[in-house]
Design a protein around this motif. Sequence first.
Motif, mmCIF file in Angstrom:
data_model
loop_
_atom_site.group_PDB
_atom_site.id
_atom_site.type_symbol
_atom_site.label_atom_id
_atom_site.label_comp_id
_atom_site.label_asym_id
_atom_site.label_seq_id
_atom_site.Cartn_x
_atom_site.Cartn_y
_atom_site.Cartn_z
ATOM 1 N N ALA A 89 50.157 29.733 45.019
ATOM 2 C CA ALA A 89 51.391 28.942 45.016
ATOM 3 C C ALA A 89 51.861 28.677 43.589
ATOM 4 O O ALA A 89 53.068 28.717 43.300
ATOM 5 N N GLN A 90 50.923 28.432 42.678
ATOM 6 C CA GLN A 90 51.272 28.208 41.274
ATOM 7 C C GLN A 90 51.901 29.453 40.664
ATOM 8 O O GLN A 90 52.895 29.370 39.930
ATOM 9 N N MET A 91 51.325 30.619 40.970
ATOM 10 C CA MET A 91 51.871 31.871 40.433
ATOM 11 C C MET A 91 53.293 32.090 40.928
ATOM 12 O O MET A 91 54.195 32.436 40.151
ATOM 13 N N GLU A 92 53.483 31.909 42.231
ATOM 14 C CA GLU A 92 54.814 32.126 42.794
ATOM 15 C C GLU A 92 55.821 31.122 42.233
ATOM 16 O O GLU A 92 56.980 31.466 41.989
ATOM 17 N N ASP A 93 55.353 29.893 41.994
ATOM 18 C CA ASP A 93 56.240 28.879 41.431
ATOM 19 C C ASP A 93 56.625 29.223 39.998
ATOM 20 O O ASP A 93 57.800 29.098 39.600
ATOM 21 N N MET A 94 55.650 29.683 39.208
ATOM 22 C CA MET A 94 55.920 30.009 37.806
ATOM 23 C C MET A 94 56.801 31.256 37.682
ATOM 24 O O MET A 94 57.662 31.336 36.802
ATOM 25 N N LEU A 95 56.581 32.229 38.578
ATOM 26 C CA LEU A 95 57.381 33.447 38.521
ATOM 27 C C LEU A 95 58.737 33.283 39.211
ATOM 28 O O LEU A 95 59.662 34.049 38.957
ATOM 29 N N GLY A 96 58.825 32.315 40.102
ATOM 30 C CA GLY A 96 60.081 32.070 40.802
ATOM 31 C C GLY A 96 60.382 33.054 41.910
ATOM 32 O O GLY A 96 61.538 33.221 42.304
ATOM 33 N N VAL A 97 59.335 33.727 42.447
ATOM 34 C CA VAL A 97 59.523 34.693 43.539
ATOM 35 C C VAL A 97 58.372 34.561 44.533
ATOM 36 O O VAL A 97 57.298 34.068 44.207
ATOM 37 N N ALA A 131 58.456 43.071 48.332
ATOM 38 C CA ALA A 131 58.909 44.187 47.482
ATOM 39 C C ALA A 131 58.646 43.892 46.009
ATOM 40 O O ALA A 131 58.103 44.729 45.273
ATOM 41 N N ILE A 132 59.001 42.688 45.566
ATOM 42 C CA ILE A 132 58.737 42.330 44.162
ATOM 43 C C ILE A 132 57.244 42.145 43.945
ATOM 44 O O ILE A 132 56.720 42.425 42.861
ATOM 45 N N GLY A 133 56.544 41.715 45.003
ATOM 46 C CA GLY A 133 55.095 41.564 44.892
ATOM 47 C C GLY A 133 54.405 42.882 44.611
ATOM 48 O O GLY A 133 53.450 42.941 43.826
ATOM 49 N N LEU A 134 54.887 43.969 45.235
ATOM 50 C CA LEU A 134 54.321 45.294 44.982
ATOM 51 C C LEU A 134 54.496 45.705 43.523
ATOM 52 O O LEU A 134 53.590 46.287 42.912
ATOM 53 N N GLN A 135 55.645 45.392 42.959
ATOM 54 C CA GLN A 135 55.890 45.745 41.558
ATOM 55 C C GLN A 135 55.004 44.922 40.620
ATOM 56 O O GLN A 135 54.465 45.433 39.631
ATOM 57 N N VAL A 136 54.851 43.642 40.945
ATOM 58 C CA VAL A 136 53.980 42.782 40.133
ATOM 59 C C VAL A 136 52.543 43.266 40.229
ATOM 60 O O VAL A 136 51.798 43.305 39.237
ATOM 61 N N LEU A 137 52.119 43.661 41.448
ATOM 62 C CA LEU A 137 50.757 44.154 41.643
ATOM 63 C C LEU A 137 50.492 45.409 40.813
ATOM 64 O O LEU A 137 49.409 45.579 40.248
ATOM 65 N N GLU A 138 51.466 46.297 40.738
ATOM 66 C CA GLU A 138 51.310 47.513 39.948
ATOM 67 C C GLU A 138 51.026 47.173 38.486
ATOM 68 O O GLU A 138 50.136 47.755 37.852
ATOM 69 N N GLN A 139 51.756 46.206 37.945
ATOM 70 C CA GLN A 139 51.539 45.800 36.562
ATOM 71 C C GLN A 139 50.214 45.058 36.393
ATOM 72 O O GLN A 139 49.527 45.203 35.377
ATOM 73 N N ALA A 140 49.860 44.258 37.403
ATOM 74 C CA ALA A 140 48.600 43.518 37.330
ATOM 75 C C ALA A 140 47.409 44.469 37.311
ATOM 76 O O ALA A 140 46.459 44.284 36.540
#
Length: 286
Positions: free
Chosen positions: A38-46, A60-69
């Motif tokens: 919840a903190q991550m989603e709050d800080m990223l705003g998505v 969809a945006i989560g997949l892109q973030v996961l690729e970078q992670a």
Amino acid sequence: MMNLMHWRLLVAIAEYGTITRAAGQVGMTQSGASQALAQMEDMLGVRLFVRDHRRVLPTAIGLQVLEQARAMLGSLAQIRQLVDTARGIPRGSLRLAGFPVVMATFMPPLLQRFNQLYPGIEVVQLQVSDDEVDALLDAQLVDLGVVLNPEPERRSWLLGRDSWVAVLPEDHGWRGSSIDLASLVAQPFVLATGGCSVNARSLAARAGLALADVRVEVREWNSAFSLVRERLGVTLVPRSTLPEQRQGLRILPLATVLEREFALVPATGSEPNALVRAFLDILDER
């Protein structure tokens, strides 16, 4: 502020499909993992994940973030490999043996820290009885073993201590906030061993006592708690084995404290290698 634990959690959720399993993988509680997400989603705003039936799936945006992670964690692992090579830490696996309750309670923080420092090293965990730990160490089939109450002359690294407590039916007539061992073993008794040679019977014998009336002997601690709830008898268990839900049970400390010690012991007849020393260094840093 987000840290590496947040990113590892993010990848673990995607891989395991549930927050609960991901939390166990990275060494967090389920509630702690939910708060971290919840903190991550709050800080990223998505929104990074959505629930679909019983699984948690990336957006969809989560997949892109996961690729970078994953790319970031992969780069970190490469950096760690370079540092390990420079420090003489070999690649490979570390073989570790212990009995289940210790592996579930005392080991996770150490394993989590070791994985953070040496992500390229696989830790193979064998869950066995305390007698089997010694046999594996003597045969040099494992690198480290969790030994119960090691002899003073044995080279060992203290892992933790655990006190023995009495477990009575909730409506038992015993008066007092503690109970002495002699009074406890005189009761109708449910003997639980946990697969260990050190249990209520051996503790009583060491004190010159004997279990007067053993109604049943079980291996699993949870089985003993169920039988105590059914008023079949009382029992003596390590505090770390107590269930979270204690309805129907009355927990009493012993009048004279009895403890068991857990220690990490290297394989018999050999000097600890670099991997073993690295793991023991983490224990010394606590």
